[in-house]
Design an enzyme around this catalytic site. Structure first.
Site: not given
Length: 268
Positions: A130, A133, A192
């Site tokens: 996460e 990102h 992703e």
């Protein structure tokens, strides 16, 4: 008319390509980024503050201490140019198996994830992903590309209308579906996969066992109960694809893990 229409599309595509080449992701991929880091940080902070008022925040000390411990090791290795401050972490009481990170140094973890991430290493794989990102500015890129696609679709619609092309509404609907399947979904899968690799690097530098990232996705696959869309129609790669990509980069990650001085000891 067809020739002018094709010329317009070529010009639009060429312009988009030239603009997108102005920025590069951590893995060397060309990016389009129209927003400043300060703008993204403000958006992230506003969204996070809103979530804290709308969703139930966990008050369980063990959960909070465990997640905070893992996150502290991960965020220590985030480049200062990405965020040079104290990261804020909140554990939300919710059964969904998920977590997120936002520009401006915000991390949210749902309690449902703690039932699937069996240990500190697996939770580190998720938090690293996460935060990856944020490092790669995927939020900026998604918003920028959505803006560009919106401009492109509107321009195409105007061309169709001005040339009185029959069934222009049907054509625009088809283009919209084509953009989603042909551009936006693969684009999300690219994000992703990129975040997976950045997260693998982060967790290894932080002293976690990178091999546990594979175990995590095996657990994720089991937890889904097979209720996943076909990869072609999904915003996320399949667990098998993610595992193969992680394994292909595992040797480097293990070298990083063996050379770091960090020795995390976080427990549920």
């Amino acid at each position: 008319m067809k020739k002018r229409f094709l010329q317009s599309l070529v010009i639009a595509a060429t312009t988009a390509t030239l603009v997108a080449a102005c920025a590069t992701s951590p893995t060397g991929r060309s990016q389009l980024k129209l927003y400043s880091k300060n703008q993204l940080a403000d958006m992230g902070t506003q969204a996070f503050d809103s979530m804290k008022t709308e969703q139930k925040v966990s008050k369980t000390p063990v959960e909070n201490e465990f997640v905070t411990c893992v996150a502290s090791y991960i965020t220590k290795h985030v480049p200062k140019e990405v965020f040079d401050g104290t990261w804020e972490l909140v554990v939300f009481e919710d059964e969904q198996v998920n977590a997120f990170a936002l520009p401006g140094g915000k991390i949210g973890v749902y309690t449902g994830l703690l039932n699937v991430a069996e240990n500190q290493h697996q939770l580190a794989a998720v938090i690293g992903h996460e935060v990856g990102h944020v490092i790669a500015e995927h939020g900026n890129e998604r918003m920028s590309n959505s803006a560009l696609i919106g401009i492109g679709l509107e321009a195409t619609n105007q061309i169709l209308q001005s040339n009185e092309v029959g069934s222009s509404n049907m054509i625009m609907a088809a283009i919209g579906v084509g953009v989603q399947v042909g551009v936006q979904l693969p684009f999300s899968r690219t994000h992703e996969s990129e975040a997976d690799l950045i997260g693998l690097d982060l967790m290894a530098r932080a002293g976690f066992d990178p091999r546990q990232s594979v175990n995590l996705w095996q657990n994720m696959d089991k937890a889904s109960g097979g209720n996943r869309p076909l990869e072609f129609m999904s915003t996320h790669p399949s667990p098998n694809t993610r595992i193969k990509d992680l394994q292909a980069n595992m040797a480097k990650a293990q070298q990083l893990a063996s050379s770091t001085n960090d020795k995390p000891n976080c427990h549920k």
